[in-house]
Design a protein around this motif. Structure first.
Motif, short mmCIF file in Angstrom:
data_model
loop_
_atom_site.label_atom_id
_atom_site.label_comp_id
_atom_site.label_asym_id
_atom_site.label_seq_id
_atom_site.Cartn_x
_atom_site.Cartn_y
_atom_site.Cartn_z
N ASP A 174 0.80 -1.22 0.00
CA ASP A 174 0.00 0.00 0.00
C ASP A 174 0.83 1.28 0.00
O ASP A 174 0.30 2.35 0.14
CB ASP A 174 -0.95 0.00 1.19
N ILE A 175 2.15 1.16 -0.11
CA ILE A 175 2.94 2.38 -0.07
C ILE A 175 3.62 2.62 -1.40
O ILE A 175 4.43 1.84 -1.87
CB ILE A 175 3.99 2.34 1.04
N HIS A 176 3.22 3.69 -2.03
CA HIS A 176 3.90 4.13 -3.23
C HIS A 176 3.65 5.63 -3.34
O HIS A 176 2.79 6.18 -2.67
CB HIS A 176 3.36 3.40 -4.46
N SER A 177 4.41 6.30 -4.18
CA SER A 177 4.28 7.74 -4.23
C SER A 177 3.88 8.20 -5.62
O SER A 177 4.62 8.01 -6.58
CB SER A 177 5.61 8.38 -3.84
N SER A 178 2.68 8.78 -5.72
CA SER A 178 2.24 9.25 -7.03
C SER A 178 2.80 10.65 -7.31
O SER A 178 2.76 11.13 -8.43
CB SER A 178 0.72 9.27 -7.10
N LEU A 179 3.33 11.29 -6.27
CA LEU A 179 3.88 12.63 -6.43
C LEU A 179 5.21 12.57 -7.20
O LEU A 179 6.06 11.74 -6.89
CB LEU A 179 4.14 13.22 -5.04
N ILE A 180 5.35 13.43 -8.20
CA ILE A 180 6.62 13.47 -8.93
C ILE A 180 7.46 14.60 -8.34
O ILE A 180 7.07 15.76 -8.38
CB ILE A 180 6.39 13.66 -10.44
N GLN A 181 8.59 14.24 -7.76
CA GLN A 181 9.39 15.22 -7.04
C GLN A 181 10.34 15.96 -7.98
O GLN A 181 10.89 15.38 -8.91
CB GLN A 181 10.20 14.53 -5.96
N THR A 182 10.56 17.24 -7.69
CA THR A 182 11.46 18.03 -8.53
C THR A 182 12.72 18.41 -7.74
O THR A 182 13.46 19.31 -8.15
CB THR A 182 10.77 19.30 -9.05
N ARG A 183 12.91 17.80 -6.60
CA ARG A 183 14.17 17.95 -5.87
C ARG A 183 14.52 16.61 -5.25
O ARG A 183 13.68 15.73 -5.11
CB ARG A 183 14.10 19.06 -4.83
N ILE A 184 15.79 16.47 -4.87
CA ILE A 184 16.25 15.20 -4.33
C ILE A 184 17.33 15.49 -3.30
O ILE A 184 18.07 16.48 -3.42
CB ILE A 184 16.77 14.29 -5.47
#
Ligand SMILES: C[S@@+](CC[C@H](N)C(=O)[O-])C[C@H]1O[C@@H](n2cnc3c(N)ncnc32)[C@H](O)[C@@H]1O
Length: 352
Positions: A174-184
């Motif tokens: 149940d854990i995944h990230s749909s957010l696309i990150q623009t920093r790392i």
């Protein structure tokens, strides 16, 4: 030792990123259908088994035998580029990727624990992207998505790309990230290494040439954040083999055309346009040209573009490869430093 499969391996940008990170790994196979790319790959990495065949032509039992821990892959981006027809899953160049997602991953007993994928920005709106996320979720992978460009790290080249890192964990459905990150985060260790690889070469600088400075943010052409202090940005100068190079100068006819449509930068620039596979063939939108200290206009050499992509200094193109071929291969390739940072994050290595 990590057993790595390098899929759609091209000239081995992913391999170079593994080296940058110093992981204990073995590439069990590099697979690509382009014999020219494979020639360059094998010339730089003679010990890696290279398969000159289509991904979709490799049967399941071979994937079982490989028993890979990680898949590194850059599937062809033409089906998703804005300039292309955007045929997405209907483009036959997506067949290899579809085969991996629909046939191999579901049936494979020995699934890879890790996956890293690179593609063009825009991939995130595709059906192929949806297929990727659905498949990962079905087989219990955690994943993280990014849109990153080397220019965010002070490397003077724009190359905005979509990246996904995924890790399989038992019972983690149940854990995944749909957010696309623009920093790392976690990039400092590799950043130090790249600064050492390409130290400032102050001797090229002229006192009165400053007009390129501080234009980095408005030329960044996307909304990602610059992740380092502005006084740490690297200059094009640091990536040059030499300032003048008469072999790469434009002739009169080319100059006339180029001056109207091309981005022309000097050694003081803190940016350059993304170098595409058509650099040297067309002018518009294929990458920046360089104005030398004696005011001549030339192309960046393949080695200089490899430097901007943070390939190792000893990376080379065999003699039989033409300049055009080298530009084309580099245009399809990737930024080694950015992929290295993603690997650091995938393996949760400390940045100190
Ligand atoms: C975006 S490039 C990958 C570049 C690579 N990461 C590098 O560092 O050079 C995609 C590569 O996939 C290869 N390719 C395309 N379709 C393929 C297929 N069906 N099977 C295997 N390789 C394929 C192309 O020849 C090309 O080298």
């Amino acid at each position: 030792m990590l057993r790595v499969l390098e899929l759609f391996s091209g000239i081995g940008g992913m391999h170079c990123a593994l080296d940058l990170v110093d992981l204990n790994y073995e590439i069990i196979a590099a697979i690509d259908i382009n014999p020219i790319a494979n020639l360059v790959y094998s010339s730089n990495f003679p010990n890696v088994p290279i398969m000159n065949r289509t991904i979709e032509g490799i049967p399941l039992n071979q994937w079982e035998k490989w028993h890979a821990d990680i898949w590194l892959m850059s599937p062809p981006c033409q089906p998703f580029t804005r300039q292309g027809k955007q045929e997405d899953l209907n483009d036959r160049r997506t067949n290899g990727f579809i085969y991996l997602m629909k046939t191999i991953l579901p049936q494979l007993q020995s699934k890879p624990k890790y996956i890293l994928l690179e593609n063009v920005s825009g991939f995130e709106y595709s059906q192929a992207h949806q297929l990727l996320l659905n498949t990962l979720e079905t087989y219990n992978y955690y994943y993280q998505q990014y849109l990153l460009s080397p220019i965010q790290f002070g490397i003077p080249n724009s190359r905005l790309r979509y990246y996904l890192i995924a890790k399989q964990e038992e019972k983690s459905i149940d854990i995944h990230s749909s957010l696309i990150q623009t920093r790392i985060s976690n990039f400092e260790r590799l950043y130090k290494k790249i600064r050492q690889q390409f130290p400032s070469k102050e001797f090229f600088l002229e006192e009165n040439s400053f007009y390129e400075n501080d234009q980095i943010t408005n030329k960044c052409s996307h909304s990602s954040e610059i992740l380092i202090d502005s006084n740490q940005l690297m200059l094009i100068n640091d990536f040059l083999i030499s300032n003048e190079n008469s072999n790469f100068e434009l002739d009169e006819k080319q100059l006339k055309r180029a001056l109207h449509v091309c981005d022309i930068i000097t050694c003081h620039a803190k940016r350059s346009f993304c170098f595409t596979k058509s650099y040297g063939k067309y002018f518009e939108g294929t990458g920046s040209l360089f104005r030398t200290l004696s005011n001549r206009i030339r192309y960046f050499t393949p080695q200089e573009i490899a430097n901007l992509h943070c390939f190792p200094l000893n990376y080379h193109f065999p003699e039989q490869i033409t300049i055009r071929q080298a530009y084309s291969l580099l245009g399809n390739s990737l930024n080694v430093f950015v992929v290295g940072v993603l690997l650091e994050n995938l393996f949760e290595r400390s940045s100190t």
